[in-house]
Design a protein around this motif. Structure first.
Motif, PDB file in Angstrom:
ATOM      1  N   MET A   1       1.487  10.253  -8.175  1.00 11.52           N
ATOM      2  CA  MET A   1       1.571  10.099  -6.906  1.00 11.52           C
ATOM      3  C   MET A   1       3.032   9.436  -6.745  1.00 11.52           C
ATOM      4  SD  MET A   1      -1.133   7.517  -4.856  1.00 11.52           S
ATOM      5  CE  MET A   1      -0.347   5.874  -4.765  1.00 11.52           C
ATOM      6  N   ARG A   2       3.522   9.735  -5.803  1.00 16.28           N
ATOM      7  CA  ARG A   2       5.095   9.275  -5.377  1.00 16.28           C
ATOM      8  C   ARG A   2       5.011   7.932  -4.703  1.00 16.28           C
ATOM      9  NH1 ARG A   2       9.020   9.722  -1.338  1.00 16.28           N
ATOM     10  NH2 ARG A   2       7.533   9.729   0.321  1.00 16.28           N
ATOM     11  N   ARG A   3       5.895   7.267  -5.311  1.00  9.55           N
ATOM     12  CA  ARG A   3       6.031   5.845  -4.980  1.00  9.55           C
ATOM     13  C   ARG A   3       6.500   5.560  -3.682  1.00  9.55           C
ATOM     14  NH1 ARG A   3       9.989   2.095  -6.133  1.00  9.55           N
ATOM     15  NH2 ARG A   3       9.426   0.192  -6.237  1.00  9.55           N
ATOM     16  N   GLU A   4       5.951   4.844  -2.990  1.00 12.83           N
ATOM     17  CA  GLU A   4       6.483   4.564  -1.440  1.00 12.83           C
ATOM     18  C   GLU A   4       7.862   4.004  -1.684  1.00 12.83           C
ATOM     19  OE1 GLU A   4       5.603   5.167   1.672  1.00 12.83           O
ATOM     20  OE2 GLU A   4       7.564   3.855   1.977  1.00 12.83           O
ATOM     21  N   PRO A   5       8.880   4.657  -0.911  1.00 14.88           N
ATOM     22  CA  PRO A   5      10.371   3.948  -1.518  1.00 14.88           C
ATOM     23  C   PRO A   5      10.473   2.578  -0.320  1.00 14.88           C
ATOM     24  CG  PRO A   5      10.342   6.157   0.230  1.00 14.88           C
ATOM     25  CD  PRO A   5       8.988   6.024  -0.494  1.00 14.88           C
ATOM     26  N   ALA A   6       9.850   2.719   0.628  1.00  7.76           N
ATOM     27  CA  ALA A   6       9.916   1.217   1.267  1.00  7.76           C
ATOM     28  C   ALA A   6       9.298   0.086   0.682  1.00  7.76           C
ATOM     29  CB  ALA A   6       9.450   1.411   2.780  1.00  7.76           C
ATOM     30  N   LEU A   7       8.560   0.152  -0.303  1.00  2.00           N
ATOM     31  CA  LEU A   7       7.619  -1.021  -1.026  1.00  2.00           C
ATOM     32  C   LEU A   7       8.472  -2.075  -1.374  1.00  2.00           C
ATOM     33  CD1 LEU A   7       4.731  -0.979  -1.267  1.00  2.00           C
ATOM     34  CD2 LEU A   7       4.863  -0.504  -3.878  1.00  2.00           C
ATOM     35  N   PRO A   8       9.827  -1.932  -1.871  1.00  4.95           N
ATOM     36  CA  PRO A   8      10.532  -3.213  -2.165  1.00  4.95           C
ATOM     37  C   PRO A   8      10.708  -4.102  -0.822  1.00  4.95           C
ATOM     38  CG  PRO A   8      11.076  -1.525  -3.532  1.00  4.95           C
ATOM     39  CD  PRO A   8      10.325  -0.751  -2.329  1.00  4.95           C
ATOM     40  N   ALA A   9      10.880  -3.278   0.039  1.00 10.58           N
ATOM     41  CA  ALA A   9      11.423  -3.945   1.443  1.00 10.58           C
ATOM     42  C   ALA A   9      10.390  -4.667   1.999  1.00 10.58           C
ATOM     43  CB  ALA A   9      12.118  -3.103   2.418  1.00 10.58           C
ATOM     44  N   ILE A  10       9.050  -3.710   1.874  1.00  6.84           N
ATOM     45  CA  ILE A  10       7.836  -4.456   2.569  1.00  6.84           C
ATOM     46  C   ILE A  10       7.498  -5.711   1.953  1.00  6.84           C
ATOM     47  CG2 ILE A  10       5.317  -4.154   2.685  1.00  6.84           C
ATOM     48  CD1 ILE A  10       5.990  -0.990   3.205  1.00  6.84           C
ATOM     49  N   ALA A  11       7.456  -5.753   0.670  1.00  5.73           N
ATOM     50  CA  ALA A  11       7.311  -6.901  -0.347  1.00  5.73           C
ATOM     51  C   ALA A  11       8.353  -8.026  -0.018  1.00  5.73           C
ATOM     52  CB  ALA A  11       7.034  -6.559  -1.636  1.00  5.73           C
ATOM     53  N   ALA A  12       9.549  -7.709   0.184  1.00  5.02           N
ATOM     54  CA  ALA A  12      10.401  -8.600   0.311  1.00  5.02           C
ATOM     55  C   ALA A  12      10.070  -9.269   1.708  1.00  5.02           C
ATOM     56  CB  ALA A  12      11.762  -8.057   0.489  1.00  5.02           C
ATOM     57  N   ALA A  13       9.860  -8.533   2.705  1.00  7.86           N
ATOM     58  CA  ALA A  13       9.642  -9.252   4.109  1.00  7.86           C
ATOM     59  C   ALA A  13       8.301 -10.038   4.127  1.00  7.86           C
ATOM     60  CB  ALA A  13       9.502  -7.887   5.124  1.00  7.86           C
ATOM     61  N   LEU A  14       7.351  -9.450   3.470  1.00 11.05           N
ATOM     62  CA  LEU A  14       6.191 -10.436   3.226  1.00 11.05           C
ATOM     63  C   LEU A  14       6.412 -11.651   2.718  1.00 11.05           C
ATOM     64  CD1 LEU A  14       3.299  -7.918   2.409  1.00 11.05           C
ATOM     65  CD2 LEU A  14       3.616  -9.411   4.443  1.00 11.05           C
ATOM     66  N   ALA A  15       7.114 -11.668   1.501  1.00  9.11           N
ATOM     67  CA  ALA A  15       7.357 -12.866   0.796  1.00  9.11           C
ATOM     68  C   ALA A  15       8.400 -13.792   1.567  1.00  9.11           C
ATOM     69  CB  ALA A  15       8.364 -12.511  -0.354  1.00  9.11           C
ATOM     70  N   LEU A  16       9.430 -13.151   2.243  1.00  8.22           N
ATOM     71  CA  LEU A  16      10.091 -13.999   2.977  1.00  8.22           C
ATOM     72  C   LEU A  16       9.495 -14.723   4.299  1.00  8.22           C
ATOM     73  CD1 LEU A  16      13.231 -14.798   4.096  1.00  8.22           C
ATOM     74  CD2 LEU A  16      12.998 -12.847   5.680  1.00  8.22           C
ATOM     75  N   ASN A  17       8.655 -14.253   5.041  1.00 13.03           N
ATOM     76  CA  ASN A  17       7.925 -14.782   6.163  1.00 13.03           C
ATOM     77  C   ASN A  17       6.918 -15.611   5.412  1.00 13.03           C
ATOM     78  OD1 ASN A  17       9.334 -14.359   8.556  1.00 13.03           O
ATOM     79  ND2 ASN A  17       8.024 -12.972   9.200  1.00 13.03           N
ATOM     80  N   ALA A  18       6.178 -15.405   4.367  1.00 13.79           N
ATOM     81  CA  ALA A  18       5.205 -16.067   3.840  1.00 13.79           C
ATOM     82  C   ALA A  18       5.704 -17.363   3.084  1.00 13.79           C
ATOM     83  CB  ALA A  18       4.458 -15.327   2.742  1.00 13.79           C
ATOM     84  N   GLY A  19       7.040 -17.192   2.765  1.00 17.07           N
ATOM     85  CA  GLY A  19       7.699 -18.142   2.206  1.00 17.07           C
ATOM     86  C   GLY A  19       8.282 -19.203   3.242  1.00 17.07           C
TER      87      GLY A  19
END
Ligand code: HEM
Length: 217
Positions: free
Chosen positions: A1-19
């Motif tokens: 399965m191809r890795r979603e290229p936007a995944l790191p940015a999605i995780a970073a945005a989630l972490a930033l706003n949760a933080g």
């Protein structure tokens, strides 16, 4: 399965706003005041993800190939924005839970914007058999509405009222107004007879056909 290229940015945005929300709750408590401050901060962080996604296409049309690297990242910024907005919506749910449900009008105006965010994010994973112009228009209507929702909220407080207004409202209200103007002028330019899209020269990994479904704001 191809890795979603936007995944790191999605995780970073989630972490930033949760933080951000966690830090505000730690400092101001998880009551009404802390939640409103967290909403204000997460909205601004989400806006900073939204802005490049929103203006990348129009800027590339006016400024040409120099902007193509940003344009290629527009989908990533858009998905990061959707992720950041999720935390904002969780805070809205929390605000309702603690007994400070916003007025119905807020749900209508911003609920429509949130629905557009979800729809555009979902579309970015699919390919619809639409013409280029229709595709572009469908995206721009949604993106313009979201930008309009930001402008409405950033302008609801008089930015010249005090230092807080000058720092926390004026820059965001000005940026959203300028971005909307740019988007509308670009739409007029695209509608002009004889307009040709100046596309990036790269071929996407799945070949030219796979580019059609890659939705950008
Ligand atoms: C894409 C959707 C949304 C956008 C673009 C957005 C935008 C914003 C912005 C810019 C702010 C900061 C306002 C300020 O600093 O004064 C904010 C805060 C807030 N938002 Fe959202 N929002 C969205 C979704 C929602 C939804 C669905 C609700 C709930 C119905 C909501 C409720 C609130 C509340 C209660 C605040 C705090 C307002 C205050 O300062 O008292 N938002 N939002």
């Amino acid at each position: 399965m191809r890795r979603e290229p936007a995944l790191p940015a999605i995780a970073a945005a989630l972490a930033l706003n949760a933080g951000l929300a966690g830090a505000v709750f730690a400092g101001f408590g998880a009551g009404h005041r802390g939640t409103v401050i967290a909403l204000q901060l997460t909205a601004r962080a989400a806006f900073l993800c939204f802005l490049p996604a929103y203006i990348a296409g129009p800027l590339a049309i006016w400024l040409g190939p120099r902007l193509h690297p940003l344009r290629r990242q527009a989908r990533t910024f858009g998905l990061a924005f959707a992720a950041a907005e999720t935390i904002h919506l969780l805070l809205v749910a929390w605000l309702c839970w603690i007994g400070h449900t916003p007025p119905l009008a807020t749900f209508v105006v911003f609920g429509v914007a949130a629905a557009w965010v979800a729809w555009l994010a979902a579309l970015s994973f699919t390919t619809l058999p639409l013409s280029g112009w229709l595709w572009w228009s469908a995206r721009r209507i949604g993106a313009n509405y979201i930008a309009f929702a930001f402008l409405v909220d950033f302008s609801a407080t008089d930015p010249f009222r005090n230092a807080k207004g000058l720092i926390f409202y004026l820059p965001f209200a000005s940026l959203s107004a300028a971005a909307i103007l740019l988007s509308l002028i670009t739409t007029l330019r695209r509608a002009a007879p004889g307009f040709r899209v100046n596309r990036p020269m790269t071929v996407p990994p799945g070949g030219p056909a796979s580019a059609r479904g890659k939705l950008r704001l």
